[in-house]
Design a protein around this motif. Structure first.
Motif, PDB file in Angstrom:
ATOM      1  N   ASP A  16     -37.690 -59.488 -54.964  1.00 37.43           N
ATOM      2  CA  ASP A  16     -37.464 -59.055 -56.341  1.00 37.43           C
ATOM      3  C   ASP A  16     -37.152 -57.568 -56.453  1.00 37.43           C
ATOM      4  N   TYR A  17     -37.115 -56.862 -55.334  1.00 36.90           N
ATOM      5  CA  TYR A  17     -36.893 -55.421 -55.346  1.00 36.90           C
ATOM      6  C   TYR A  17     -35.716 -55.040 -54.453  1.00 36.90           C
ATOM      7  N   ASP A  24     -36.806 -52.555 -59.393  1.00 39.48           N
ATOM      8  CA  ASP A  24     -36.947 -53.949 -59.789  1.00 39.48           C
ATOM      9  C   ASP A  24     -35.678 -54.439 -60.480  1.00 39.48           C
ATOM     10  N   ARG A  25     -35.681 -55.692 -60.900  1.00 41.72           N
ATOM     11  CA  ARG A  25     -34.466 -56.302 -61.451  1.00 41.72           C
ATOM     12  C   ARG A  25     -34.083 -55.715 -62.807  1.00 41.72           C
ATOM     13  N   ARG A  26     -35.002 -55.031 -63.467  1.00 33.36           N
ATOM     14  CA  ARG A  26     -34.696 -54.400 -64.751  1.00 33.36           C
ATOM     15  C   ARG A  26     -34.226 -52.952 -64.576  1.00 33.36           C
ATOM     16  N   GLY A  27     -34.159 -52.492 -63.334  1.00 33.82           N
ATOM     17  CA  GLY A  27     -33.711 -51.135 -63.072  1.00 33.82           C
ATOM     18  C   GLY A  27     -34.806 -50.098 -63.130  1.00 33.82           C
ATOM     19  N   HIS A  28     -36.063 -50.540 -63.208  1.00 36.48           N
ATOM     20  CA  HIS A  28     -37.196 -49.611 -63.185  1.00 36.48           C
ATOM     21  C   HIS A  28     -37.554 -49.293 -61.736  1.00 36.48           C
ATOM     22  N   CYS A  40     -33.571 -43.948 -63.230  1.00 32.44           N
ATOM     23  CA  CYS A  40     -35.008 -44.131 -63.398  1.00 32.44           C
ATOM     24  C   CYS A  40     -35.766 -42.927 -62.848  1.00 32.44           C
TER      25      CYS A  40
END
Length: 239
Positions: free
Chosen positions: A201-202, A226-230, A135
């Motif tokens: 969540d992080y 974050d959980r989406r890898g962002h 990212c």
């Protein structure tokens, strides 16, 4: 501004102990991170100064105060700037700090209770953490690129780069060895350490003692994954 840049209090004695304390928890219903510089006085009391960041909004609030040596009664004045001396506090945190847990209530200047809080020095274990992250994060003249692969809490690969314009100075770190850490993951390359901590969540990624890997005007801002890898820069704003 880096999360690690705190308003430090000068110890009352030359022999005073000083250390950084990190705690994770809730401010009301919102997850938050508390980072304090703690200096121990000759009488055993702790002088405290630092900040907490409310994670969903990244709003930053600065605090200073003290904790008693025996029963852990702790009072922290809160403000929107790192220099609190001579300014009226925007709120006050009052509670007890025992066994690595700081809990109590946040009060308005008039004494009304605003919300309850609870922070712990114990972060969640990350033995089962698995992620493949690549990212970029950028703000103003600072840019950061992070790539890592971790499987079941074991490091597979790691690389972190940053650059600062207009100087073009850069940081570049990688080739880490994993070290044992309760409540997180720690990667080391000489004096340079990178720590991963779970914050709800992080996952927060932060570096320390890595100046040898950076140009004179470059640095590594902590990142939130974050959980989406962002990823986003952990630069709280005073609000």
């Amino acid at each position: 501004m880096k999360l690690a840049v705190l308003a430090l209090l000068v110890p009352l004695t030359v022999a005073a102990q000083s250390e950084t304390r990190e705690l994770v928890g809730q401010m009301g219903s919102r997850p938050a991170l508390l980072v304090l510089n703690a200096s121990r006085n000759a009488d055993g009391a702790w002088q405290l100064a630092g900040e907490y960041i409310v994670l969903p909004t990244l709003s930053r609030r600065f605090v200073d105060g003290e904790s008693s040596p025996e029963i852990g009664v702790t009072t922290l004045r809160e403000g929107t700037t790192a220099i609190l001396f001579g300014r009226s506090p925007s709120a006050e945190l009052r509670g007890t700090w025992r066994g690595g847990v700081f809990k109590g209530a946040r009060y308005a200047p008039g004494g009304q209770e605003r919300e309850r809080f609870e922070f712990s020095e114990q972060f969640p274990d990350m033995d089962a953490y698995s992620a493949a992250v690549h990212c970029d994060a950028q703000e103003a003249q600072y840019k950061s690129t992070l790539s890592y692969s971790i499987e079941a809490g074991r490091l597979q690969s790691f690389e972190w780069r940053s650059s600062v314009a207009p100087s073009g100075h850069r940081c570049s770190i990688g080739a880490f060895q994993q070290q044992s850490l309760k409540g997180g993951l720690r990667l080391s390359a000489g004096h340079c350490n990178v720590t991963l901590r779970e914050l709800g969540d992080y996952v927060r990624v932060a570096a320390e003692n890595c100046t040898e890997q950076c140009g004179s005007q470059a640095y590594l801002e902590p990142l939130l994954i974050d959980r989406r890898g962002h990823c986003r820069l952990l630069r709280g704003e005073a609000r």
